[in-house]
Scaffold this motif. Sequence first.
Motif, PDB file in Angstrom:
ATOM      1  N   MET A   1       0.841  -1.192   0.000  1.00 23.55           N
ATOM      2  CA  MET A   1       0.000   0.000   0.000  1.00 23.55           C
ATOM      3  C   MET A   1       0.873   1.237   0.000  1.00 23.55           C
ATOM      4  O   MET A   1       1.872   1.294   0.699  1.00 23.55           O
ATOM      5  N   SER A   2       0.484   2.223  -0.770  1.00 20.52           N
ATOM      6  CA  SER A   2       1.279   3.442  -0.841  1.00 20.52           C
ATOM      7  C   SER A   2       0.471   4.629  -0.359  1.00 20.52           C
ATOM      8  O   SER A   2      -0.674   4.817  -0.751  1.00 20.52           O
ATOM      9  N   ALA A   3       1.110   5.434   0.515  1.00 19.76           N
ATOM     10  CA  ALA A   3       0.532   6.706   0.943  1.00 19.76           C
ATOM     11  C   ALA A   3       1.401   7.805   0.357  1.00 19.76           C
ATOM     12  O   ALA A   3       2.195   8.428   1.035  1.00 19.76           O
ATOM     13  N   ARG A   4       1.267   8.022  -0.923  1.00 17.07           N
ATOM     14  CA  ARG A   4       2.250   8.789  -1.648  1.00 17.07           C
ATOM     15  C   ARG A   4       2.258  10.266  -1.275  1.00 17.07           C
ATOM     16  O   ARG A   4       3.155  10.999  -1.648  1.00 17.07           O
ATOM     17  N   GLY A   5       1.286  10.726  -0.524  1.00 17.15           N
ATOM     18  CA  GLY A   5       1.280  12.121  -0.129  1.00 17.15           C
ATOM     19  C   GLY A   5       2.331  12.470   0.896  1.00 17.15           C
ATOM     20  O   GLY A   5       2.632  13.636   1.105  1.00 17.15           O
TER      21      GLY A   5
ATOM     22  N   LEU B   1       6.893  16.084   3.686  1.00  8.49           N
ATOM     23  CA  LEU B   1       8.261  16.109   4.186  1.00  8.49           C
ATOM     24  C   LEU B   1       9.075  17.265   3.640  1.00  8.49           C
ATOM     25  O   LEU B   1       9.900  17.831   4.347  1.00  8.49           O
ATOM     26  N   VAL B   2       8.900  17.607   2.390  1.00  8.10           N
ATOM     27  CA  VAL B   2       9.833  18.545   1.784  1.00  8.10           C
ATOM     28  C   VAL B   2       9.225  19.894   1.451  1.00  8.10           C
ATOM     29  O   VAL B   2       9.863  20.714   0.822  1.00  8.10           O
TER      30      VAL B   2
ATOM     31  N   PHE C   1      10.748   2.330   6.686  1.00  6.79           N
ATOM     32  CA  PHE C   1      11.264   3.691   6.633  1.00  6.79           C
ATOM     33  C   PHE C   1      12.790   3.738   6.580  1.00  6.79           C
ATOM     34  O   PHE C   1      13.364   4.722   6.121  1.00  6.79           O
ATOM     35  N   ARG C   2      13.455   2.695   7.028  1.00 11.31           N
ATOM     36  CA  ARG C   2      14.915   2.750   7.109  1.00 11.31           C
ATOM     37  C   ARG C   2      15.600   2.466   5.770  1.00 11.31           C
ATOM     38  O   ARG C   2      16.804   2.667   5.638  1.00 11.31           O
ATOM     39  N   LEU C   3      14.847   2.015   4.760  1.00  7.67           N
ATOM     40  CA  LEU C   3      15.440   1.667   3.473  1.00  7.67           C
ATOM     41  C   LEU C   3      15.488   2.902   2.577  1.00  7.67           C
ATOM     42  O   LEU C   3      14.460   3.329   2.042  1.00  7.67           O
ATOM     43  N   THR C   4      16.671   3.461   2.391  1.00 11.52           N
ATOM     44  CA  THR C   4      16.800   4.642   1.541  1.00 11.52           C
ATOM     45  C   THR C   4      16.927   4.288   0.064  1.00 11.52           C
ATOM     46  O   THR C   4      16.780   5.169  -0.788  1.00 11.52           O
ATOM     47  N   ASP C   5      17.182   3.035  -0.256  1.00 14.13           N
ATOM     48  CA  ASP C   5      17.431   2.632  -1.640  1.00 14.13           C
ATOM     49  C   ASP C   5      16.303   1.785  -2.205  1.00 14.13           C
ATOM     50  O   ASP C   5      16.528   0.898  -3.026  1.00 14.13           O
ATOM     51  N   SER C   6      15.058   2.072  -1.803  1.00 14.53           N
ATOM     52  CA  SER C   6      13.965   1.190  -2.169  1.00 14.53           C
ATOM     53  C   SER C   6      12.637   1.931  -2.259  1.00 14.53           C
ATOM     54  O   SER C   6      12.397   2.897  -1.529  1.00 14.53           O
ATOM     55  N   VAL C   7      11.758   1.450  -3.168  1.00 11.17           N
ATOM     56  CA  VAL C   7      10.383   1.947  -3.170  1.00 11.17           C
ATOM     57  C   VAL C   7       9.562   1.280  -2.072  1.00 11.17           C
ATOM     58  O   VAL C   7       8.444   1.716  -1.784  1.00 11.17           O
ATOM     59  N   PHE C   8      10.104   0.218  -1.470  1.00  9.34           N
ATOM     60  CA  PHE C   8       9.423  -0.415  -0.339  1.00  9.34           C
ATOM     61  C   PHE C   8       9.673   0.431   0.911  1.00  9.34           C
ATOM     62  O   PHE C   8      10.277   0.003   1.897  1.00  9.34           O
ATOM     63  N   ASN C   9       9.204   1.652   0.866  1.00 12.09           N
ATOM     64  CA  ASN C   9       9.465   2.646   1.906  1.00 12.09           C
ATOM     65  C   ASN C   9       8.411   3.723   1.788  1.00 12.09           C
ATOM     66  O   ASN C   9       8.293   4.360   0.745  1.00 12.09           O
ATOM     67  N   ASP C  10       7.657   3.940   2.855  1.00 12.18           N
ATOM     68  CA  ASP C  10       6.563   4.901   2.789  1.00 12.18           C
ATOM     69  C   ASP C  10       7.023   6.349   2.862  1.00 12.18           C
ATOM     70  O   ASP C  10       6.198   7.246   2.931  1.00 12.18           O
ATOM     71  N   ASP C  11       8.334   6.617   2.862  1.00  7.16           N
ATOM     72  CA  ASP C  11       8.728   8.020   2.742  1.00  7.16           C
ATOM     73  C   ASP C  11       8.616   8.488   1.291  1.00  7.16           C
ATOM     74  O   ASP C  11       8.585   9.686   1.013  1.00  7.16           O
TER      75      ASP C  11
END
Length: 464
Positions: free
Chosen positions: A1-5, A10-11, A214-224
């Motif tokens: 599931m993605s919460a792309r907002g 964040l930025v 959240f800890r994966l900076t190199d992945s789309v498997f990350n809700d950030d």
Amino acid sequence: MSARGWIGALVLSTALGACAPGMDAQRLSSSTAPLTPLAVYDPGPPRPIPPMRANAEMVNDLLELGFYMESGREIPQFSRFEGPVQVVVRNSPHALAEADLDRLLARLRNEAGIRITRAPGNAARDGENLITVEYVQRRTMRAVVPGAACFVVPNVASWDEFAANRRSPTIDWTRVSLRTRAAVFVPFDTTPQEIRDCLHEEIAQALGPLNDLFRLTDSVFNDDNFQTTLTGFDMLVLRVWNAPDLQPGMTRDQVAARLPTVFNRLNPAGRRSPGPIPERSPRAWVLAVEQALSGENTAGQRRESAMRALSLARAQGWADARMALSLMIIARLAPRDQGEAALMALLTAAEIYRQLPGGEVHAAHLDMNLAVQALASGQFDLVLELTARARPMAQRTENAALLASLGFLRAEALAQLGRNDEAERIRLDSMPAARYGFGSETAARARMDEIARLTGAALRMAQR
């Protein structure tokens, strides 16, 4: 599931709330009007960031991605499709969405070795090993799953079938062993970039692990949601997930016993001593982050949640992406009279991100955010420096909204320095990415105008 907002939250700059390339800002200006055929955004050949961590670290990542849901629920068994997979599309909004899907499927075949093709025709049909991509009105989706921009569900082939089984154990991923059908639901009334981003994440989850970390900076498997298209790490994860060494129904321990061999075979470059293996994020920290980023909470509630997230991160002694994210949220929600503290938080977050695999993407977003503030304060040479540093990563990761925002910022700074011909050329060159990222010609020009207003504010301050 993605919460792309979330990336929008964040930025967004305190200097200009709608200037960031995140989805909150995009929704304000998105349009369902057909995009002009002139100047279509072309990202060029895929250049994904390669996996850069040791295999032993990625084994740990896959186990956490694969045997937990985002809610924290454990998944008791390994699940996947067996054999070739077909994709069928319903209610496609435009040709760009079709082209992006075809590009994604080609990447999955070439980079992850997955046998996946388009099914003939546009109507869903009965059968096994089928992924349905159905485009639904955003309002309809949010009425059912309020926090998600897009999502994937097992054992159904249409929105109507999903709606009829919403409370049925049939669509409970934790009960699935052999995947035979899945449906990906994407809003049709949003920007082309958000549609593409949803296709990448949700089809990847249909084919692989279901969790986001959240800890994966190199992945789309990350809700950030900083990574918007599948990375080299993601493709490696999908290749491992679908390796013949694993079978549906395996327990976590059985999968864990085989993963080192699989990773070493498929990723020889990762055969080295690992760094520290991170522990799972405490649920309290995850909830604090989610609450800080939720638009349903008041500013005070969000600020309180952000402070709690940062306190928990410090208590854990983290120096990874979770600390950087906590600092970013604090900066985003800081009152205007705490601008200096917010700036220091952003700079510290950027320093952390630059030391992490894939963190260059996050640092590029922060450079954009800092460029907004530099433009608003009349530091035009600094704007050029920051945007020049961020643009290569925006291009490589195919983030059109970020790329266009950087271009518009750069053009405005050049104009203020008297380099008008360069400024106009960059504005024109940025428009294809802006249309794709923000949804229409009108939305793209509105973003350009917002950035121009920053300069007016800076000049007024200088004249006081």
